[in-house]
Design a protein around this motif. Sequence first.
Motif, short mmCIF file in Angstrom:
data_model
loop_
_atom_site.label_atom_id
_atom_site.label_comp_id
_atom_site.label_asym_id
_atom_site.label_seq_id
_atom_site.Cartn_x
_atom_site.Cartn_y
_atom_site.Cartn_z
N PRO A 28 -169.40 21.23 74.12
CA PRO A 28 -168.86 20.45 73.02
C PRO A 28 -168.45 19.04 73.40
N SER A 42 -165.78 16.44 69.35
CA SER A 42 -164.90 17.59 69.16
C SER A 42 -165.59 18.76 68.49
N PHE A 43 -166.70 18.52 67.85
CA PHE A 43 -167.27 19.62 67.07
C PHE A 43 -168.75 19.81 67.32
N SER A 146 -157.17 16.65 68.52
CA SER A 146 -158.45 17.34 68.45
C SER A 146 -159.24 17.00 67.19
N GLU A 147 -158.59 16.36 66.22
CA GLU A 147 -159.25 16.01 64.98
C GLU A 147 -159.73 14.56 64.97
N SER A 213 -173.44 27.03 68.44
CA SER A 213 -172.02 26.82 68.76
C SER A 213 -171.43 25.67 67.97
N SER A 214 -172.27 24.71 67.60
CA SER A 214 -171.78 23.52 66.92
C SER A 214 -171.66 23.70 65.41
N SER A 217 -168.09 24.61 63.76
CA SER A 217 -167.11 23.53 63.94
C SER A 217 -167.44 22.35 63.05
N ARG A 218 -168.72 22.06 62.91
CA ARG A 218 -169.13 20.97 62.01
C ARG A 218 -168.77 21.31 60.57
N ALA A 220 -166.38 23.19 59.49
CA ALA A 220 -164.94 23.09 59.31
C ALA A 220 -164.50 21.64 59.17
N ALA A 221 -165.13 20.75 59.94
CA ALA A 221 -164.78 19.33 59.86
C ALA A 221 -165.16 18.77 58.49
#
Length: 492
Positions: A28, A42-43, A146-147, A213-214, A217-218, A220-221
């Motif tokens: 990441p 981060s994502f 982290s954001e 894996s990405s 997270s993407r 969620a962003a």
Amino acid sequence: MAFVSYTCSNNAVLQIDNVKEQFPKARPSRYYGAPPLTSTASFISAPRMSGNHHIESTHHAGSTCNLHIENTIENLVRTLDVSPIDLISLEHQKGERGIFLKRNVRKNNIILRVPLSSCIRDDHPPLWYTNVPTENDDSPHHYDPSEWASRIAASLIDLELAMSKDTVTYEAKKQWLAMMPDPKILRASLPIHWPEEMVSKAKCTALEISTDSSFFSRAAAIANISERLRSIDKIDEFLKDKMVDIDTLCSNALDLVQTRSCRVESIDGIQLCPPLRVIAPIFDFINHGSSKYDGYGSTNAFFGLEGEDFDQALVVRAKRDIEIGQEVLIDYGDSARPAWRCLANYGFVPNYRILGPDDDVCDGADECVAELFYNGCRYEVSSHTIPTELVEAAHAIFLEEEEGVRAFEMAVNPEETSDVFPSEVALRLAKRISDAAFDLVIEHSEDKDNSNNRSQIESIAAQLAKALRWSQHQVLLACALGLRDYAAREIK
């Protein structure tokens, strides 16, 4: 780290090193620039290039395009207080943009200085983003390091929608934003957006795992930024002239963050707390060059944070003497190597030079690696190195077939035989690696039939997947050739 080495016919050393990849393993983070700077996403295993250049194109052509770009870049340099003036130009070559020098620059001299006040920073998000409480903190000014990617994306959206116009550099940043690549083309270059079928066509398990894996997270962003956008009064008025929905707008902004942001640290190595991430206009047009070797396509510049307090700036300096007309190149770092990670992070497959028998194996070998499955396990090999575990596995199978008793002894005392690499085993591995290499370039009939029916966007993804397969193919062939060369010497 344990390794076995052997000598090629021309007395170059071919190493067998333990470089087995551990899975599952997400990546990441991205490193964006030469030491001492780093950049982390981060994502996403977080862009850009076909060859070693950005996936960026305009719809102009020839000298007219370059003249338009040069006028634009000169205006940005002055408006954003970038210096030196009249040293660099943004030029189009073979459909790709890059930063070139207008005059000679000596080693360690400044090529580009972008004040932090002219950058899009993660610590200065728009008010509509910071004023929405999070689930974990009711404070309107809650700051979660982290954001950072979401905060920069929010600033880009704010700029795109012209929601805040009170900054001195607003008009210049708006002009810079208009120079960004077509969102659809940029989206097509990033595997995180590819359909599963297209990702599988790259024939790279590491890329598939990184993409999977990405994905969440993407998502969620995007949901985080979208929720805050929808809470804005009269948001529909800001969106009325846009041809995209809110989720697509957020996704496009995150693509730019993924491909253009960097984490800045002082050149003296002092770490900011928390680390500062920025997108620096003009600086973000600099293309990638490898720092692992010298010559064509290698990096000739590095960058870092200089100055104090309100006078801090992102500064690019010459790593060596650079002549007029040459392109400025920085090393995007570990997340741009090997090729599959570069594609996942930056949306391009780099033209890394595959080392020959006369090259120093300590330099650049980790840039050109390819994955190989053997006896149910995944390994990474390069033109000069193969994992010790792969040698041991191949040797064990050889002994099991030829000498059952010795196979049992090796299982009991693996250390006694771990340094044994007979020519028969080398030839078997060479054949297996050659078979894997040619499997990568076999084009199935349905792929040929579908190639003429693809849209431009689909063709971009397909070409990148094909480029990755070809890159892996070349590495595997070089590795197989080295093993055969070693076996021939051992037989003699």
